[in-house]
Write an enzyme that holds these catalytic residues in place. Structure first.
Site, PDB file in Angstrom:
ATOM      1  N   CYS A  83       0.698  -1.112  -0.024  1.00  3.64           N
ATOM      2  CA  CYS A  83       0.092   0.089   0.034  1.00  3.64           C
ATOM      3  C   CYS A  83       0.883   1.242   0.013  1.00  3.64           C
ATOM      4  CB  CYS A  83      -0.946  -0.087   1.356  1.00  3.64           C
ATOM      5  SG  CYS A  83      -2.399   0.878   0.820  1.00  3.64           S
ATOM      6  N   HIS A 172      -4.004  -5.073   0.291  1.00  2.00           N
ATOM      7  CA  HIS A 172      -3.592  -5.677   1.572  1.00  2.00           C
ATOM      8  C   HIS A 172      -3.425  -7.147   1.770  1.00  2.00           C
ATOM      9  CE1 HIS A 172      -3.262  -1.814   3.953  1.00  2.00           C
ATOM     10  NE2 HIS A 172      -3.978  -1.338   2.770  1.00  2.00           N
ATOM     11  N   GLU A 174      -2.330  -8.908   3.959  1.00  2.00           N
ATOM     12  CA  GLU A 174      -2.749  -9.371   5.211  1.00  2.00           C
ATOM     13  C   GLU A 174      -4.045  -9.387   5.838  1.00  2.00           C
ATOM     14  OE1 GLU A 174      -2.310  -5.072   5.958  1.00  2.00           O
ATOM     15  OE2 GLU A 174      -1.788  -6.219   4.385  1.00  2.00           O
TER      16      GLU A 174
END
Length: 232
Positions: A83, A172, A174
């Protein structure tokens, strides 16, 4: 193996650290204004890989992030930007980061990719969670960076340096609603010298799918993910 995560004051940076830990990597985490980052060349030389985290704001105001990209490039140290970290890679090599066509906060998108680098082995397209209002402008991309993933509307979702182990993803990995998050990190860790354990990666991917399937059926998962994330 020594992996450094540069924390750009992101509220969920430790989700990335947790994913790395599940892959067997105990990463060190330093804030982007940590005094130890003042000697970027030394940092790039002492770690096997550096991960620039998401975070609020712009790359130019993200502490040592852009300088770390330059240092890792000079040392050929594997680097992954997520990001804001992805945007810092763009800025470091001369691209322009500006307002994205749409502001997305915790929304999922289909990402189409070229099956190279950190995205190797992912479905095409795959679902990724996005939290950003800024993006690398395609027309500003330098020749040394190639686009490896986009949305259907053309927003850049991933880049890779043409000659260095430097990768960036706008989304993202994660996030629990991103497909293949562990695989993306595992692919990057192989650039750092890690021996990939595909059985482990598949098990972790299946655990994520099992965890979300009762709560986020396919028909509703794309509606987004409500969190307090602070990323740009």
């Amino acid at each position: 193996m020594r992996i450094l995560v540069v924390d750009n004051y992101d509220s969920f940076v430790f989700n990335l650290v947790q994913y790395l830990g599940q892959l067997g990597i105990e990463a060190e985490v330093w804030r982007n204004d940590d005094h130890r980052l003042s000697d970027e060349a030394a940092v790039a030389g002492q770690f096997d890989g550096v991960l620039l985290s998401p975070g609020p704001g712009t790359p130019e105001r993200a502490g040592a992030s852009v300088s770390i990209v330059h240092a890792c490039a000079a040392a050929h140290t594997p680097l992954l930007g997520v990001c804001l970290g992805h945007q810092a890679i763009g800025v470091a090599f001369g691209a322009t980061v500006d307002r994205a066509p749409e502001l997305l906060h915790g929304k999922t998108s289909s990402v189409f990719h070229t099956n190279v680098g950190v995205l190797q082995g992912l479905p095409d397209p795959f679902t990724a969670t996005r939290y950003h209002s800024l993006t690398i402008l395609p027309k500003s991309l330098p020749a040394v960076l190639r686009v490896t993933a986009r949305t259907s509307s053309g927003v850049i979702m991933a880049v890779q340096h043409t000659g260095l182990p430097i990768h960036g993803v706008q989304f993202h990995p994660e996030s629990i609603l991103t497909e293949g998050g562990h695989r993306i990190l595992a692919n990057w860790l192989t650039c750092c010298g890690w021996t990939q354990d595909d059985t482990l990666v598949r098990r972790l991917e299946n655990e994520v799918l099992t965890a979300i399937s009762p709560h986020f059926p396919t028909s509703t998962a794309s509606a987004g993910e409500a969190t307090g994330r602070t990323s740009a």
